[in-house]
Design a protein around this motif. Structure first.
Motif, PDB file in Angstrom:
ATOM      1  N   ALA A 174      54.238  90.799  58.177  1.00 46.36           N
ATOM      2  CA  ALA A 174      52.921  90.311  57.751  1.00 46.36           C
ATOM      3  C   ALA A 174      52.122  91.528  57.291  1.00 46.36           C
ATOM      4  O   ALA A 174      52.071  92.537  57.999  1.00 46.36           O
ATOM      5  N   VAL A 175      51.527  91.423  56.108  1.00 43.85           N
ATOM      6  CA  VAL A 175      50.814  92.581  55.557  1.00 43.85           C
ATOM      7  C   VAL A 175      49.489  92.145  54.947  1.00 43.85           C
ATOM      8  O   VAL A 175      49.327  91.002  54.526  1.00 43.85           O
TER       9      VAL A 175
ATOM     10  N   THR B 177      56.998 100.548  43.380  1.00 48.62           N
ATOM     11  CA  THR B 177      57.502 101.797  43.965  1.00 48.62           C
ATOM     12  C   THR B 177      56.807 102.070  45.295  1.00 48.62           C
ATOM     13  O   THR B 177      57.446 102.443  46.286  1.00 48.62           O
ATOM     14  N   THR B 178      55.510 101.850  45.318  1.00 51.48           N
ATOM     15  CA  THR B 178      54.744 102.058  46.549  1.00 51.48           C
ATOM     16  C   THR B 178      55.189 101.084  47.631  1.00 51.48           C
ATOM     17  O   THR B 178      55.399 101.456  48.781  1.00 51.48           O
ATOM     18  N   TRP B 179      55.366  99.811  47.233  1.00 54.02           N
ATOM     19  CA  TRP B 179      55.752  98.808  48.243  1.00 54.02           C
ATOM     20  C   TRP B 179      57.121  99.146  48.821  1.00 54.02           C
ATOM     21  O   TRP B 179      57.355  99.009  50.009  1.00 54.02           O
ATOM     22  N   ARG B 180      58.014  99.602  47.948  1.00 50.44           N
ATOM     23  CA  ARG B 180      59.356  99.969  48.448  1.00 50.44           C
ATOM     24  C   ARG B 180      59.268 101.166  49.392  1.00 50.44           C
ATOM     25  O   ARG B 180      59.918 101.187  50.437  1.00 50.44           O
ATOM     26  N   ALA B 181      58.441 102.121  49.032  1.00 51.66           N
ATOM     27  CA  ALA B 181      58.282 103.298  49.893  1.00 51.66           C
ATOM     28  C   ALA B 181      57.695 102.886  51.247  1.00 51.66           C
ATOM     29  O   ALA B 181      58.100 103.392  52.300  1.00 51.66           O
TER      30      ALA B 181
ATOM     31  N   LEU C 187      61.657  93.187  53.636  1.00 53.43           N
ATOM     32  CA  LEU C 187      60.617  92.183  53.824  1.00 53.43           C
ATOM     33  C   LEU C 187      59.218  92.793  53.679  1.00 53.43           C
ATOM     34  O   LEU C 187      58.317  92.152  53.138  1.00 53.43           O
ATOM     35  N   VAL C 188      59.072  94.026  54.156  1.00 50.80           N
ATOM     36  CA  VAL C 188      57.773  94.695  54.000  1.00 50.80           C
ATOM     37  C   VAL C 188      57.469  94.857  52.517  1.00 50.80           C
ATOM     38  O   VAL C 188      56.372  94.539  52.040  1.00 50.80           O
ATOM     39  N   SER C 189      58.459  95.327  51.793  1.00 46.50           N
ATOM     40  CA  SER C 189      58.274  95.516  50.357  1.00 46.50           C
ATOM     41  C   SER C 189      57.944  94.186  49.660  1.00 46.50           C
ATOM     42  O   SER C 189      57.028  94.099  48.846  1.00 46.50           O
ATOM     43  N   ARG C 190      58.684  93.131  50.048  1.00 45.88           N
ATOM     44  CA  ARG C 190      58.431  91.817  49.433  1.00 45.88           C
ATOM     45  C   ARG C 190      57.047  91.282  49.823  1.00 45.88           C
ATOM     46  O   ARG C 190      56.362  90.654  49.004  1.00 45.88           O
ATOM     47  N   ALA C 191      56.669  91.508  51.089  1.00 44.52           N
ATOM     48  CA  ALA C 191      55.377  90.995  51.537  1.00 44.52           C
ATOM     49  C   ALA C 191      54.242  91.701  50.786  1.00 44.52           C
ATOM     50  O   ALA C 191      53.272  91.055  50.371  1.00 44.52           O
ATOM     51  N   PHE C 192      54.365  93.018  50.591  1.00 51.93           N
ATOM     52  CA  PHE C 192      53.315  93.736  49.840  1.00 51.93           C
ATOM     53  C   PHE C 192      53.260  93.259  48.390  1.00 51.93           C
ATOM     54  O   PHE C 192      52.187  93.114  47.814  1.00 51.93           O
ATOM     55  N   THR C 193      54.433  93.015  47.820  1.00 51.60           N
ATOM     56  CA  THR C 193      54.452  92.497  46.444  1.00 51.60           C
ATOM     57  C   THR C 193      53.696  91.179  46.363  1.00 51.60           C
ATOM     58  O   THR C 193      52.867  90.969  45.473  1.00 51.60           O
ATOM     59  N   GLU C 194      53.996  90.303  47.341  1.00 46.91           N
ATOM     60  CA  GLU C 194      53.330  88.993  47.349  1.00 46.91           C
ATOM     61  C   GLU C 194      51.827  89.151  47.590  1.00 46.91           C
ATOM     62  O   GLU C 194      51.012  88.495  46.930  1.00 46.91           O
ATOM     63  N   ALA C 195      51.481  90.039  48.538  1.00 45.59           N
ATOM     64  CA  ALA C 195      50.060  90.226  48.856  1.00 45.59           C
ATOM     65  C   ALA C 195      49.312  90.779  47.640  1.00 45.59           C
ATOM     66  O   ALA C 195      48.188  90.350  47.340  1.00 45.59           O
ATOM     67  N   ALA C 196      49.930  91.705  46.943  1.00 45.82           N
ATOM     68  CA  ALA C 196      49.270  92.348  45.803  1.00 45.82           C
ATOM     69  C   ALA C 196      48.988  91.349  44.690  1.00 45.82           C
ATOM     70  O   ALA C 196      48.011  91.488  43.956  1.00 45.82           O
ATOM     71  N   THR C 197      49.857  90.332  44.579  1.00 48.62           N
ATOM     72  CA  THR C 197      49.683  89.376  43.484  1.00 48.62           C
ATOM     73  C   THR C 197      48.961  88.117  43.955  1.00 48.62           C
ATOM     74  O   THR C 197      48.762  87.199  43.177  1.00 48.62           O
TER      75      THR C 197
END
Lengths: 754, 281
Positions: free
Chosen positions: B196-197, B237-241, B270-280
């Motif tokens: 969860a992010v 790139t940031t979300w993956r990092a 999942l963290v990377s995916r969650a940030f991607t979803e949150a950002a959009t």
């Protein structure tokens, strides 16, 4: 034939079926089994002093002698007496879940409370968990031809190790037994013993030391069987024995936690398989060394699963030389038995993975390699110089390449191939899986059926098969109606009542339609013949001039001159003027149908999967089963069998496993850890039912349909995952859990190591 | 799979429930939806001597938005949250509801019950910690609010006293860019790992972020990934990092659903995916 509505559905859909747990008797006691909490140990004492007076408890010391559950199916003349399971453990416990004592109380809650208070003093012993450390119960070999020569002269040899995880059937209804007793005679009425009731009755009679006619096993509904349910387990002695001894009805209903450690497990095997090919990819020989984990004991199935594994391993292919060797190891885990497609689910994935790896290695298309090696119609019947289930392996006529061709054409027509291409073009990890398999069905030696017509024209069929949810009543009803020229709705089928059909052999091994159906067919024809004979007397016509149709028998060309089947039945009653002095009354026949060899259905599975390489998730996008059934009595039921089989196969291929820790403690004892596929994970299934190769071994031409939906799911999904992940070796192991697929994806592009 | 003996008590209001809990002592449990408690009792993993059934207590089934934020009544079902109209800043709640069990479970299970149960993969526990909710309790000593970040003490252990009941969960601040995602082998199962992010993005740059993981610790794990996030461009790139940093900072357990190593990789994904979803979002 047109689709016929299932006879079972009105009662099942309205909730008025009668399952084991639906039975209640006044004054019944509820049994609860006390099970070993340890995998291996010396049972020093059982302390029941904490139990209050209203509860009875039974241990091995209370039983009549050292009772062990006998083997139902013996294999290759191998003696397993030393490894049979006792009814209750006496001195040593050998797996978590082994019955140690039985508690009886007035209700199931009190019984469960009381069972907790039974104190077991067990001195723990080291547990054999890995089959490699287990005791060997049996070792044997099957084969033909000279494999040494085949491998020596090979242009390509592919060898690989493969493991199939321990899993099993989880029928919707756990086991249940209600045993009522006649206080005067001790006669037993048993409900819930559904699969091989006549056999179980004989075993029980022998263990109780009574005549088998004292025991009546009733037909009842069962929420699925799949091989595990209805075998003779310790509880199948304990519950009737308690009723017999106490002269009170005794009821026992297994709960799901018990089920997952108590009923037969299956499938766990480790293979080292090798295949030898000539320069063109033609098979020269196959070798397989198998380590089979049989758990703590040999149960009713003995070592039939190991035998079937070896006997069916060559499958539908032309294998000039073959040697299979198997070691049956005993471990401190739940004992094993058959689970739908026993030995074939395991052997098929191992063999098909070798073919996939070989195709890549040799540089031939996977389907083409199979096509090249399938036995052709001209080569059938084909005898393999080995036996299984006590009968020779004689593959009956069929067209294996034809079925592979039509299944691949159907997959193409349905867009499977283009879907893979489209996904790949988008950079997704998609794969196509193809697997070919051989099944077996219609195990003899016999089945018996009684068919009778009552005074109202109602037709009764008493079959020795049993109703496990598969639709046997519908199919046998159709066969009787077809032979007698009556509407299926007037036919009532009772399957698996030991008094109505004392010579039944039960429902298993995809035998019910082939052998049970054959028996109904010949019995119904005998009734028809007798009806025509009596009608000829009634109508004063020649038998040859009579036409049987729509429940009537009429004189050909004179439709007004006719009698109904009901009238004929009444004319067969005592004192009827149409009955001759020496003729028995009644319009009925009992006939036996025997088969010499099994009949071998076959098929192909095709799957499209997509992998998520980040999570290891396997999404099954498309699934097709092509299956040759000889003749489909009821296509809807055949399709249903195939779809249900796929669902179970998805479980074994991706999700289900009975894992144990190093102390032999089971790790999957609830549905949170034993992962059955749900509606969300099971794909829609396309079926291609082929009726191109009727079996010559039975008058209906049918081949069994019970297992082929499951047989090749492991193989097809392994093939598809391998294709999607782009690995050069095999997938190495089932189930392909997300964790494992994630690792397989990491191996993508790595050079081959095996 | 039959529960050990227990007594059953129905509470008609909050005061009666608290009185019953006080009277019945430590071994009493609240029955709020029963979706976790009842199976645990059937397996005899939970053996409460008494159940206090609050399912008929009126007035605890609501989602309200006011100056103090979004308030969710303890007896609000998961399904009600899933279908609720909430202000924009709280949309992560209904969006995450689809991960809670299956439809029948969502129709019976309650928000407060899930928080009280304290499963470390529970979506509501993760979001309560992520969004720094307050858990409102009523007990014989009155009413108090415990920050969610201090509420969860390990597997099924919380800061609630045996004589207290949860009446409300208060989400004080909006989190317009928040997301929860998770992975389980089967749909509707408890997550193997859940992430969860929430994010604040100013001028294309991540200015603040918060990250909570489930399935890696005995309680929802707040992971500090600021180093990979704050001041960086809001992009893949940031979300993956951030995912990689999160994975490095945890030491999850191994079990039948996945090894520790696999859970680390899942966490990264999942963290990377969650940030991607949150950002959009």
């Amino acid at each position: 034939m047109t689709t016929v509505v299932r006879k079972e559905d009105p009662r099942l859909l309205r909730g008025v079926g009668r399952f084991g747990d639906d039975q209640q008797r006044r004054g019944q006691l509820h049994a609860r089994i006390v099970r070993s909490p340890l995998a291996h140990g010396e049972l020093r004492s059982i302390d029941t002093s904490a139990l209050d007076g209203g509860v009875q408890v039974v241990t091995a010391a209370d039983l009549p002698g050292d009772l062990r559950i006998p083997v139902r199916l013996s294999v290759q003349g191998i003696d397993l007496n030393e490894y049979l399971q006792p009814v209750l453990a006496a001195d040593v416990v050998r797996y978590v879940g082994e019955p140690v004592a039985v508690v009886l109380a007035d209700d199931p809650y009190l019984a469960e409370d009381a069972a907790e208070l039974v104190e077991l003093d067990i001195a723990e012993l080291p547990a054999a968990v890995d089959p490699g450390t287990g005791r060997t119960a049996a070792e044997f070999e099957l084969g033909f031809g000279d494999t040494g020569e085949a491998f020596a002269g090979a242009a390509h040899v592919v060898e690989l190790d493969f493991e199939v995880g321990r899993h099993s059937a989880v029928p919707m209804e756990p086991r249940a037994l209600l045993v009522d007793v006649d206080p005067a005679s001790g006669a037993l009425d048993i409900f819930g013993m559904t699969k091989v009731p006549v056999f179980n009755r004989a075993v029980l009679a022998s263990m109780l030391d009574v005549d088998e006619n004292l025991i009546h096993v009733h037909a009842s509904d069962a929420g699925g069987g799949f091989g595990v349910r209805g075998e003779f387990y310790p509880e199948d002695f304990l519950v009737p024995w308690l009723a017999f001894t106490l002269r009170r009805p005794v009821k026992w209903t297994e709960d799901r936690s018990e089920h997952l450690v108590a009923v037969n497990h299956s499938r766990q095997q480790r293979h080292r398989i090798a295949a030898a090919f000539d320069v063109d990819g033609s098979l020269l020989g196959m070798r397989d060394d198998v380590l089979h984990d049989n758990g703590a004991y040999c149960r009713t199935h003995g070592i039939i699963v190991p035998e079937l594994t070896l006997a069916m391993l060559p499958g539908p292919y032309r294998v000039p030389a073959y040697r299979g060797r198997i070691t049956v190891a005993l471990t401190n885990k739940t004992p094993c038995g058959t689970y739908r497609a026993p030995g074939r689910f395991e052997g098929t994935v191992v063999r098909e993975q070798v073919l996939d790896v070989a195709a890549d290695r040799i540089g031939i298309d996977r389907v083409e390699l199979r096509r090249r090696n399938l036995l052709t119609p001209g080569e059938l019947p084909h005898t393999r110089a080995m036996s299984t289930l006590g009968t020779d392996v004689v593959l009956d006529p069929g067209d294996y390449p034809g079925l592979l061709e039509s299944t691949m054409a159907e997959a193409k027509r349905l867009g499977y191939l283009s879907e893979v291409d489209t996904l790949r073009a988008k950079g997704r990890l998609a794969g196509l899986g193809v697997a070919m398999f051989l099944e077996k069905s219609g195990l003899g030696p016999q089945e018996t059926a009684d068919v009778s017509v009552s005074a109202t024209g109602a037709v009764h069929v008493h079959s020795g098969g049993t109703s496990l949810g598969q639709g046997i009543e519908t199919v046998l009803g159709q066969l009787a109606s077809e032979a007698l020229g009556v509407d299926p709705s007037v036919v009532t089928v009772i399957a698996g009542d030991t008094e109505l059909q004392p010579f039944g052999a039960g429902s298993w091994a995809s035998r019910s339609t082939v052998v049970g159906g054959g028996a109904v067919h010949v019995s119904a024809l005998a009734v028809r013949e007798r009806a025509v004979q009596i009608a000829a007397r009634m109508l004063e016509a020649a038998e040859d001039d009579l036409v049987v149709r729509d429940g009537t028998i009429a004189v050909h060309g004179a439709p007004g001159q006719r009698v109904t089947l009901a009238e004929v039945a009444r004319a067969c009653q005592p004192a009827s003027p149409f009955l001759l002095a020496d003729e028995p009354a009644g319009l009925a026949a009992r006939r036996r149908f025997e088969v010499e060899h099994m009949t071998y259905p076959y098929g192909a599975h095709v799957a499209v999967v997509e992998l998520d390489e980040q999570t290891g998730e396997v999404r099954i996008l498309r699934y097709l089963v092509g299956y040759e059934v000889g003749r489909a009595i009821n296509r809807t039921l055949v399709a249903g069998q195939l779809m249900g089989g796929v669902a179970q196969g998805v479980g074994g291929a991706l999700f289900e496993e009975f894992r144990y820790d190093e102390a032999g403690q089971p790790q999957a004892i609830t549905f949170m850890d034993y992962l059955l596929p749900t509606a969300a994970e099971v794909p829609g299934v396309n079926v291609l039912i082929s009726e191109n190769a009727p079996s010559p071994g039975n008058p209906l031409g049918v081949k069994g349909a019970g297992e082929g939906g499951l047989t090749a799911v492991g193989a097809a999904l392994a093939s598809a995952v391998r294709d999607a992940a782009g690995i050069t070796g095999s997938v190495e192991r089932l189930p392909m859990t997300a964790d494992r697929v994630h690792r397989l994806c990491d191996m993508r592009g790595e050079t081959e190591t095996t | 799979m039959k529960p050990a003996a227990f007594t059953y008590h129905r509470a008609h209001d909050v005061r009666e429930a608290v009185e019953l809990l006080t009277e019945l002592g430590d071994e009493a449990k609240i029955l709020a939806g029963g979706q976790s408690l009842a199976p645990m009792m059937n397996f005899r993993l939970a053996r409460p001597s008494a159940l206090v059934d609050i399912t008929r207590v009126p007035g605890l089934d609501y989602l309200r938005h006011d100056a103090d934020g979004l308030r969710i009544g303890a007896l609000t079902t998961h399904r009600a949250v899933e279908t609720a109209g909430v202000p924009d800043g709280f949309r992560v709640l209904p969006r995450a509801a689809r991960w809670v069990g299956h439809y029948p479970i969502r129709c019976r299970g309650t928000f407060g019950g899930s928080i009280a149960h304290g499963d470390p993969t529970s979506e509501w526990c993760l979001l309560a910690v992520l969004l720094e909710a307050g858990i409102v309790l009523r007990g014989p000593r009155g009413r108090r609010e415990v920050p969610a970040t201090e509420f969860f003490h390990g597997f099924f252990a919380t800061a609630a006293e045996p004589d207290e009941m949860i009446v409300e969960i208060r989400f004080p601040g909006a989190a317009p860019r928040a997301a929860l995602t998770e992975f389980a082998q089967r749909q509707g199962d408890f997550a193997v790992v859940a992430a969860a992010v929430s994010l604040t993005i100013e001028d294309g740059v991540c200015s603040a972020a918060r990250l909570v993981l489930g399935g890696v610790d005995p309680q929802p794990a707040v992971v500090d990934a600021d180093q990979a996030l704050v001041g960086r461009s809001a992009n893949e790139t940031t979300w993956r990092a951030a995912g990689e940093l999160a994975a490095e900072s945890i030491d999850p357990p191994s079990d039948g659903h996945g090894s520790g190593a696999y859970r680390k990789r899942l966490a990264a994904t999942l963290v990377s995916r969650a940030f991607t979803e949150a950002a959009t979002s």
